[in-house]
Each structure stands twice: as C-alpha cells, then as structure tokens.
Design a protein around this motif. Structure first.
Motif, short mmCIF file in Angstrom:
data_model
loop_
_atom_site.label_atom_id
_atom_site.label_comp_id
_atom_site.label_asym_id
_atom_site.label_seq_id
_atom_site.Cartn_x
_atom_site.Cartn_y
_atom_site.Cartn_z
N ASP A 69 0.72 -1.25 0.25
CA ASP A 69 -0.19 -0.23 0.45
C ASP A 69 1.08 1.44 0.10
OD1 ASP A 69 1.08 0.69 2.34
OD2 ASP A 69 -1.29 0.45 3.37
N TRP A 70 2.04 0.64 -0.08
CA TRP A 70 3.10 2.58 -0.22
C TRP A 70 3.98 1.79 -1.74
CZ3 TRP A 70 8.38 2.63 1.04
CH2 TRP A 70 9.10 1.35 2.10
N ALA A 71 4.61 3.41 -2.29
CA ALA A 71 5.83 2.33 -2.60
C ALA A 71 6.79 4.08 -2.15
CB ALA A 71 4.99 3.26 -4.39
N GLU A 72 8.17 4.00 -3.06
CA GLU A 72 9.17 4.76 -3.10
C GLU A 72 9.23 4.85 -4.06
OE1 GLU A 72 13.37 4.96 -1.59
OE2 GLU A 72 12.58 3.06 -1.67
N VAL A 73 9.47 6.20 -4.53
CA VAL A 73 10.20 7.23 -5.59
C VAL A 73 11.61 6.64 -5.75
CG1 VAL A 73 9.91 9.07 -6.77
CG2 VAL A 73 8.39 8.65 -5.66
N LYS A 74 12.05 6.32 -7.21
CA LYS A 74 13.35 6.67 -6.43
C LYS A 74 13.81 6.87 -8.06
CE LYS A 74 16.08 4.13 -4.71
NZ LYS A 74 16.71 4.83 -3.80
N ARG A 75 15.00 7.49 -8.14
CA ARG A 75 15.52 7.24 -10.11
C ARG A 75 14.99 8.88 -10.58
NH1 ARG A 75 21.31 5.50 -11.32
NH2 ARG A 75 21.66 3.78 -10.91
N MET A 76 14.91 9.46 -9.67
CA MET A 76 14.37 11.16 -10.17
C MET A 76 15.42 11.28 -11.11
SD MET A 76 11.32 11.75 -10.25
CE MET A 76 11.01 13.11 -10.12
N TRP A 77 15.95 12.47 -12.47
CA TRP A 77 17.11 12.76 -12.66
C TRP A 77 16.43 13.66 -14.05
CZ3 TRP A 77 21.81 14.11 -12.24
CH2 TRP A 77 22.11 14.95 -12.87
N THR A 78 16.55 15.09 -14.32
CA THR A 78 16.41 15.52 -15.59
C THR A 78 17.35 15.99 -16.07
OG1 THR A 78 14.15 16.30 -14.74
CG2 THR A 78 15.25 17.40 -16.26
N ASP A 79 17.74 15.57 -17.29
CA ASP A 79 19.56 16.13 -18.12
C ASP A 79 19.10 17.57 -18.19
OD1 ASP A 79 19.74 17.04 -20.60
OD2 ASP A 79 19.94 15.34 -21.16
N PRO A 80 20.54 17.65 -17.10
CA PRO A 80 20.99 19.46 -17.24
C PRO A 80 20.65 19.77 -18.54
CG PRO A 80 22.51 18.51 -16.65
CD PRO A 80 21.81 17.08 -17.62
N ALA A 81 20.12 20.21 -20.01
CA ALA A 81 19.65 20.67 -20.58
C ALA A 81 17.81 20.99 -21.30
CB ALA A 81 19.92 20.23 -22.14
N ALA A 82 17.55 20.30 -20.28
CA ALA A 82 16.40 20.07 -20.48
C ALA A 82 15.09 20.87 -18.39
CB ALA A 82 15.41 18.81 -20.26
N ARG A 83 16.37 21.29 -17.79
CA ARG A 83 15.58 21.58 -16.83
C ARG A 83 14.86 22.67 -16.52
NH1 ARG A 83 20.70 18.99 -12.89
NH2 ARG A 83 20.36 16.56 -13.36
N GLY A 84 13.77 23.17 -16.05
CA GLY A 84 13.39 24.45 -15.65
C GLY A 84 12.19 24.27 -16.91
N GLY A 85 12.18 23.15 -17.07
CA GLY A 85 11.26 23.07 -18.20
C GLY A 85 9.54 22.37 -17.79
N GLY A 86 9.46 21.98 -16.26
CA GLY A 86 8.68 21.17 -15.45
C GLY A 86 8.58 20.01 -16.19
N VAL A 87 9.79 19.13 -16.74
CA VAL A 87 10.07 17.99 -16.66
C VAL A 87 10.26 17.32 -15.04
CG1 VAL A 87 11.55 16.39 -17.52
CG2 VAL A 87 11.74 18.24 -18.82
#
Length: 150
Positions: A69-87
């Motif tokens: 009934d729970w989950a863990e969020v892992k491996r969140m990563w955004t390409d530096p060139a795409a940062r700031g775009g809401g990815v």
C-alpha cells in the motif's frame, strides 16, 4: 512531452542514470548514495518512467517501487539541458498517478540534503519530511519524505 513506462536498459537511459550517479558522487560520500542499480530497476514491481520530447530524446527519468500500500520514488533525474521546463514535476505527477492506480496510498522517498532543486520539487508537490523508513539509517545528508495520495 510524453512520459511512459520503459525498460531502463537502453544506452541513452543508462547514460542518464550514470550522470545522476556522478552528480550524487560529487555531492555525497558513497554511504549516503542510495541508487537502485539497473537490474533492480528492471525487477517486477518497479515502474520505470522516461520523459521524452517530441523528437524522442530522453529528458528525464523516475521510478516507483511498489511495496504494497506504499511505494518508494527512485531515480528521479532530469537532463541538465532540460531543467527548468517542468520535466521533473511532470515525471513525479506520472509516478503518483501510476502508483495511485495500483492501490498505493503513500509515496516515500529519500533525497540528498544538498539537492536544493529536488528538495524544492518534493515540497511543492506536497511531500512532507519524515524520519528514515524501511532499510534507511539516519543520515545528516539524507532527507526523507512522504506524501499520502489516497
């Protein structure tokens, strides 16, 4: 942007995962990094997501590890060139939606205390700080979060 569940064992995605690991290694000692390895990301109960632009280029990643009934969020990563775009926010919303659809009531995660953008993202998304959870020890370089989604 399109976000879908994909196999992380793709050259472009392996490179993104390695970039995230290198970033963490530059900020934290090895004992404070808690990345799931590629084989664990391909295990049953792990829903690995990739955000892609209209041309199909990977912009970001994230996974939920289902634990009942729970989950863990892992491996969140955004390409530096795409940062700031809401990815990252879009990936996090997709993870929350798929977890909710699978009966998950609580999302939890660990992130680094020096990762200001991640800390801000999770707080904006409604996560609140908690103590260490399953398998984690107290660490002054870690921040633990939880969000009730059902």
């Amino acid at each position: 942007m399109r976000i879908a569940i994909e196999d992380p064992d793709q050259p472009e995605i392996r490179a993104m995962l390695a970039a995230g690991e290198a970033n963490s290694a530059a900020l934290y000692p090895a004992e404070s990094n808690h990345h799931l390895p590629l084989d664990a990301l391909r295990a049953p109960g792990v829903l690995f997501h990739v955000a892609r632009d209209a041309a199909g280029r990977a912009l970001g990643t994230g996974a939920v590890v289902l634990k009942g009934d729970w989950a863990e969020v892992k491996r969140m990563w955004t390409d530096p060139a795409a940062r700031g775009g809401g990815v990252a926010g879009a990936v996090l919303a997709a993870l929350e939606a798929v977890a909710r659809a699978r009966g998950v009531r609580v999302l939890r995660l660990e992130t680094g205390a020096r990762s200001d953008a991640a800390l801000a993202l999770y707080r904006r998304a409604g996560f609140v700080e908690i103590g260490p959870f399953e398998g984690y020890a107290p660490d002054p370089l870690s921040v633990f979060f939880e969000k009730r989604i059902a």
